[in-house]
Design an enzyme around this catalytic site. Structure first.
Site: not given
Length: 148
Positions: A82, A44, A55, A85, A57, A80, A145
């Site tokens: 969002c 991130n 982010h 993503c 990912e 996990s 975030d």
């Protein structure tokens, strides 16, 4: 079920998260792997780059560059995903996601499963502890975030 390879690749994602934390950003790291080999890794960088969609990912996927297919990859993420993503995972056809922490943030696992993504939960103590520390130390940045 977590294999030794899964644990190794998730550890790289955690190290990316730690690097992001050390830079003053949100500690979320990710690794894209194919056949057990790292294709790319990222973290991130919303704070560091001033980019609202940077982010963990997304950073790993950007760094992977164009791929002919993602259907033979696995995405490892320290937290996990969002909805943005998770949607990208579905859009790219990534068949499996390994998640380090759903205790501090979660909720899109079922969205992924309903769309055919295999979701493996590691509940890794290091991933959980680092995010818990970040939330305690920088609650305003965490709220930003997750768009709260």
């Amino acid at each position: 079920m977590m294999t030794d390879l899964d644990k190794h690749l998730l550890r790289i994602a955690f190290e990316e998260a730690q690097a992001g934390f050390d830079e003053g950003g949100c500690p979320i790291g990710s690794v894209l792997a194919r056949d057990g080999e790292v294709v790319s890794q990222g973290r991130n960088q919303r704070v560091q780059k001033g980019d609202p969609i940077a982010h963990g990912e997304m950073d790993a996927l950007r760094k992977a560059g164009r791929q002919k297919t993602y259907r033979d990859t696995v995405l490892y993420t320290s937290l996990s995903p969002c909805m943005m993503c998770a949607g990208t995972i579905v859009q790219f056809g990534i068949p499996r996601v390994v998640i380090g922490d759903t205790q501090n943030f979660g909720g899109n696992e079922e969205f992924l499963r309903q769309r055919g993504v295999e979701v493996s939960l590691a509940e890794d103590p290091d991933c959980i502890a680092l995010m818990r520390r970040f939330i305690a130390e920088k609650p305003e940045l965490w709220a930003e975030d997750i768009a709260e």
